[in-house]
Scaffold this active site. Structure first.
Site, short mmCIF file in Angstrom:
data_model
loop_
_atom_site.label_atom_id
_atom_site.label_comp_id
_atom_site.label_asym_id
_atom_site.label_seq_id
_atom_site.Cartn_x
_atom_site.Cartn_y
_atom_site.Cartn_z
N GLU A 137 -3.95 3.47 7.05
CA GLU A 137 -3.74 3.39 5.60
C GLU A 137 -4.25 4.67 4.93
O GLU A 137 -3.72 5.13 3.91
CB GLU A 137 -4.50 2.17 5.06
CG GLU A 137 -4.38 1.97 3.57
CD GLU A 137 -5.02 0.67 3.08
OE1 GLU A 137 -4.92 -0.36 3.76
OE2 GLU A 137 -5.61 0.72 1.99
N ARG B 142 0.83 -1.22 0.00
CA ARG B 142 0.00 0.00 0.00
C ARG B 142 0.87 1.27 0.00
O ARG B 142 0.54 2.26 0.65
CB ARG B 142 -0.94 0.04 1.21
CG ARG B 142 -1.84 -1.15 1.35
CD ARG B 142 -2.94 -1.20 0.30
NE ARG B 142 -3.87 -2.26 0.62
CZ ARG B 142 -3.81 -3.50 0.11
NH1 ARG B 142 -2.85 -3.81 -0.76
NH2 ARG B 142 -4.69 -4.41 0.43
N SER C 131 -10.48 0.28 3.75
CA SER C 131 -9.72 -0.14 4.95
C SER C 131 -9.07 1.08 5.58
O SER C 131 -8.34 1.80 4.91
CB SER C 131 -8.61 -1.11 4.56
OG SER C 131 -9.16 -2.22 3.93
P1 NAP Z 1 -10.50 -11.17 4.47
O1 NAP Z 1 -10.81 -12.11 3.38
O2 NAP Z 1 -11.44 -11.00 5.62
O3 NAP Z 1 -9.04 -11.49 5.04
C1 NAP Z 1 -8.47 -10.66 6.06
C2 NAP Z 1 -7.04 -10.34 5.68
O4 NAP Z 1 -6.31 -11.54 5.58
C3 NAP Z 1 -6.95 -9.64 4.35
O5 NAP Z 1 -6.75 -8.29 4.58
C4 NAP Z 1 -5.82 -10.33 3.59
O6 NAP Z 1 -4.64 -9.55 3.48
C5 NAP Z 1 -5.47 -11.52 4.45
N1 NAP Z 1 -5.65 -12.76 3.64
C6 NAP Z 1 -6.80 -13.44 3.43
N2 NAP Z 1 -6.57 -14.54 2.68
C7 NAP Z 1 -5.25 -14.54 2.40
C8 NAP Z 1 -4.40 -15.40 1.65
N3 NAP Z 1 -4.87 -16.48 1.04
N4 NAP Z 1 -3.09 -15.08 1.57
C9 NAP Z 1 -2.60 -13.97 2.16
N5 NAP Z 1 -3.35 -13.11 2.88
C10 NAP Z 1 -4.66 -13.38 3.00
O7 NAP Z 1 -10.22 -9.74 3.82
P2 NAP Z 1 -11.20 -8.54 3.47
O8 NAP Z 1 -11.00 -7.48 4.49
O9 NAP Z 1 -12.57 -9.02 3.15
O10 NAP Z 1 -10.51 -8.03 2.14
C11 NAP Z 1 -10.39 -8.86 1.00
C12 NAP Z 1 -9.34 -8.29 0.09
O11 NAP Z 1 -9.70 -6.98 -0.39
C13 NAP Z 1 -7.99 -8.13 0.77
O12 NAP Z 1 -6.98 -8.44 -0.12
C14 NAP Z 1 -7.99 -6.67 1.16
O13 NAP Z 1 -6.70 -6.13 1.25
C15 NAP Z 1 -8.75 -6.02 0.02
N6 NAP Z 1 -9.41 -4.79 0.47
C16 NAP Z 1 -8.70 -3.62 0.49
C17 NAP Z 1 -9.33 -2.46 0.93
C18 NAP Z 1 -8.59 -1.17 1.01
O14 NAP Z 1 -9.23 -0.14 1.21
N7 NAP Z 1 -7.30 -1.17 0.90
C19 NAP Z 1 -10.67 -2.50 1.34
C20 NAP Z 1 -11.32 -3.70 1.32
C21 NAP Z 1 -10.70 -4.84 0.88
P3 NAP Z 1 -4.35 -8.48 2.29
O15 NAP Z 1 -5.11 -7.26 2.68
O16 NAP Z 1 -2.86 -8.28 2.39
O17 NAP Z 1 -4.79 -9.06 1.00
#
Ligand code: NAP
Length: 328
Positions: free
Chosen positions: A324, A155, A228
């Site tokens: 973030e 990020r 996030s």
């Molecule tokens: P989630 O599926 O509830 O998982 C929680 C966290 O665990 C995620 O943030 C993700 O990290 C990590 N994770 C899950 N499965 C993984 C795998 N197989 N390998 C490595 N890391 C894993 O996550 P969520 O909050 O619903 O978000 C889903 C994805 O959308 C994530 O990648 C998240 O970063 C992205 N997202 C980003 C934003 C933003 O504003 N930046 C907002 C919503 C969602 P990572 O975040 O490193 O992928």
């Protein structure tokens, strides 16, 4: 009209829309501009305003698409920084160009994507960025950054660190793949495809991501938010081991240097913050990583809540959560 997806009411001293390089250069030559603080604003989807902005807001409205090069495997497409990110993704997904499908439905504009190396479901934009064309905010000169010059991190990029506030991202070129297999490494995507009974094509993965995001994340046109609010913290193996003893269900993912990534949303939820409402703002009920403005909140109140969460997570788990969202 809202210029920040948190929906915070603030003013700026000057506000200029920039639709081309000549307009930006005209502003740069203005003597008032040289003395003032500057803020380049894209879709306003990763920012929390805690006060009025005493300077120049340069709203990035650079539009356009160009095919830079193409062969049987790849296509390089240049898009104006002011283009809406999801509309750009949709265009490429329907053309069958792979690489962006996991990044479907992320709010914001094309210009913000390299700035903060947006990422979701195992893909980061750094994987497909070929070049970023910028204009120096002092000299008005055009500069081209290739991917390695962007110093992409989690990020983060050089535009958010060393060169923060110095460059205006004009356009971004992406190298997309015509034959790639989509990345379904995140279980959530596989589960959704299974539910839909669809194979893992570029279009179906995009649809799966859209469905998952819609089910968990608040739509900023309905509830103010900036996605996030905190980054996932990286912790040492020792910290991870301690955490696992006290919380065996805590999700941990191995990263480089023997470290682990902990899920910030899980920690915040475990600490009891999920769904909490304070006056007209709070923590989203379906995703604890997202702070929300239900209408009329002050950015400073939301920042106070974020700090309280940081404090609480530190004392409970010994883990510092980094924000973030950019705080202004
Ligand atoms: P989630 O599926 O509830 O998982 C929680 C966290 O665990 C995620 O943030 C993700 O990290 C990590 N994770 C899950 N499965 C993984 C795998 N197989 N390998 C490595 N890391 C894993 O996550 P969520 O909050 O619903 O978000 C889903 C994805 O959308 C994530 O990648 C998240 O970063 C992205 N997202 C980003 C934003 C933003 O504003 N930046 C907002 C919503 C969602 P990572 O975040 O490193 O992928």
């Amino acid at each position: 009209m809202h210029f920040n997806t948190f929906g915070i009411d603030v003013f700026s001293k000057f506000f200029v829309r920039i639709a081309n390089i000549d307009q930006l250069r005209e502003v740069i030559e203005n003597s008032a501009y040289q003395k003032e603080k500057k803020l380049v604003l894209g879709g306003g989807s990763n920012i929390l305003f805690t006060r009025d902005f005493e300077g120049f807001v340069l709203k990035n409205d650079i539009m356009g698409f160009d095919v830079v090069s193409e062969d049987e495997n790849n296509i390089v497409i240049k898009a104006g920084a002011g283009e809406n990110w999801h509309e750009f993704v949709k265009k490429n997904v329907s053309a069958g160009y792979g690489g962006l499908e996991n990044l479907s439905l992320i709010p914001g504009n094309v210009g913000a994507s390299p700035m903060q190396n947006i990422g979701a479901y195992g893909v980061e934009v750094k994987d497909v960025v070929e070049a970023v064309e910028c204009i120096d905010l002092k000299s008005g000169e055009i500069e081209i950054f290739n991917a390695s010059m962007c110093e992409f991190g989690y990020r983060s990029s050089v535009f958010k660190t060393k060169l923060a506030g110095q460059k205006f991202i004009h356009s971004v070129s992406f190298r997309l793949n015509k034959k790639s297999k989509p990345n379904t490494s995140y279980g959530a995507i596989e589960n959704e495809l299974e539910k839909l009974g669809l194979p893992a094509t570029i279009q179906n993965v995009s649809q799966a991501v859209i469905n998952i995001r819609r089910s968990k994340l608040p739509d900023p046109t309905e509830i103010g938010n900036a996605g996030s609010f905190f980054k996932n913290p990286e912790i040492s193996a020792e910290q991870a081991e301690k955490l696992k003893i006290n919380y065996p269900d805590c999700p941990l993912y191995p990263v480089e240097n023997g470290h682990f990534k902990a899920a910030a949303g899980w920690l915040i939820e475990k600490a009891g913050w999920k769904g909490k409402i304070i006056k007209n703002y709070g923590v989203h009920s379906k995703q604890a990583l997202v702070l929300v403005n239900y209408g009329g909140s002050k950015g400073s109140d939301i920042l106070d809540l974020a700090r309280e969460i940081q404090q609480n997570i530190l004392s409970r788990f010994g883990i510092h959560l980094e924000m973030e969202v950019n705080i202004l």
